[in-house]
Scaffold this active site. Structure first.
Site, PDB file in Angstrom:
ATOM      1  CB  SER A  86      46.594  41.196  46.927  1.00 60.71           C
ATOM      2  OG  SER A  86      46.047  40.471  45.842  1.00 60.71           O
ATOM      3  CE  LYS A 138      51.898  33.780  20.545  1.00 59.51           C
ATOM      4  NZ  LYS A 138      52.361  32.983  21.694  1.00 59.51           N
TER       5      LYS A 138
END
Length: 270
Positions: A86, A138
């Site tokens: 990765s 949010k």
């Protein structure tokens, strides 16, 4: 007239090791080491990577610093150790050449983002959250509730953007078409031998082979050139205590799960 140490280090093969998860501490240490290699005008860098990856931004900053170093004329060779997956791959493809052991675990090209939904546990404990927010999204990935469909789509777009950046970097670094990279960039891992067939690495070999290759690319004598370590992580006495490594691995895994929750990661999670 240049300082004597400058004349000497122009014949020095540098070595930087990236070990363990890639995060802020690793980034700071490696970027400082790369800067030192550049300042001392080392002609070649042996980059040893033994990492499952880590945070996106930190991996990108190290990748960009390596590309700048190469533009200064430094020859960079990456050596994949036990694992380079990765984010480790993302950093590795910034090198001019990549050498991996036949059994190296590599690949895992992709992005993962995980949150912790513990709403059922909180309900059993009689715990509830009161949230006041400035916008609809949010409190996305808040642990006291699951995702809505709109939130899931928003996060998927975020992941797709990060994934596209990853694929583009691998394609450019390895000289492969993006379409070909996407064909195997689905998160699967490969052995070093398989990675060679895919074009992710240039050849099979150990760190010694990578060292010799770096020296040869820089016009140094590989039989007489030994690497000088830059940015070595500090040694800890606690690491000598029996069983300490297992405990450290357990703590590290828990820290990753909690501390990186909600972050897009270029990280292999077996």
């Amino acid at each position: 007239m240049p300082w004597p140490w400058r004349r000497k280090t122009r014949r020095t093969l540098a070595r930087i090791a990236i070990e363990g998860p890639i995060a802020g501490g690793t980034r700071k240490r490696v970027l400082k080491a790369i800067q030192q290699v550049e300042q001392r005008e080392c002609p070649a860098l042996l980059l040893r990577i033994d990492s499952p990856g880590g945070t996106v931004g930190d991996s990108q900053e190290i990748h960009a610093a390596l590309l700048r170093l190469r533009q200064k004329g430094c020859r960079v060779v990456a050596s994949f150790g036990n694992i380079s997956a990765s984010g480790g791959v993302y950093i590795g493809v910034a090198a001019e050449k990549v050498v991996a052991n036949p059994g190296t675990i590599t690949g895992s090209i992709g992005v993962i983002l995980r949150g912790n939904n513990i709403s059922k546990l909180l309900k059993r404990l009689g715990v509830s959250f009161e949230t006041v927010k400035s916008g609809l999204y949010k409190d996305i990935l808040s642990p006291d509730r699951g995702l809505t469909e709109d939130e899931r789509e928003l996060l998927q777009n975020l992941i797709d953007s990060s994934y596209g950046q990853f694929v583009a970097a691998v394609a450019e670094g390895r000289g492969l078409p993006e379409k070909r990279v996407r064909a195997f960039a689905d998160g699967r891992v490969f052995s070093g031998a398989q990675a060679l067939e895919l074009g992710l690495v240039d050849e099979l070999g150990d760190e010694e082979r990578a060292r010799r290759l770096a020296a040869e690319l820089a016009g140094l004598n590989p039989d007489r050139t030994r690497p000088t370590e830059f940015g070595a992580p500090p040694k800890r006495f606690a690491g000598l205590i029996p069983g300490r490594s297992r405990l450290r691995a357990l703590v590290q895994g828990l820290s990753l799960e909690l501390g990186w929750s909600g972050q897009p990661l270029w990280l292999w999670r077996p």
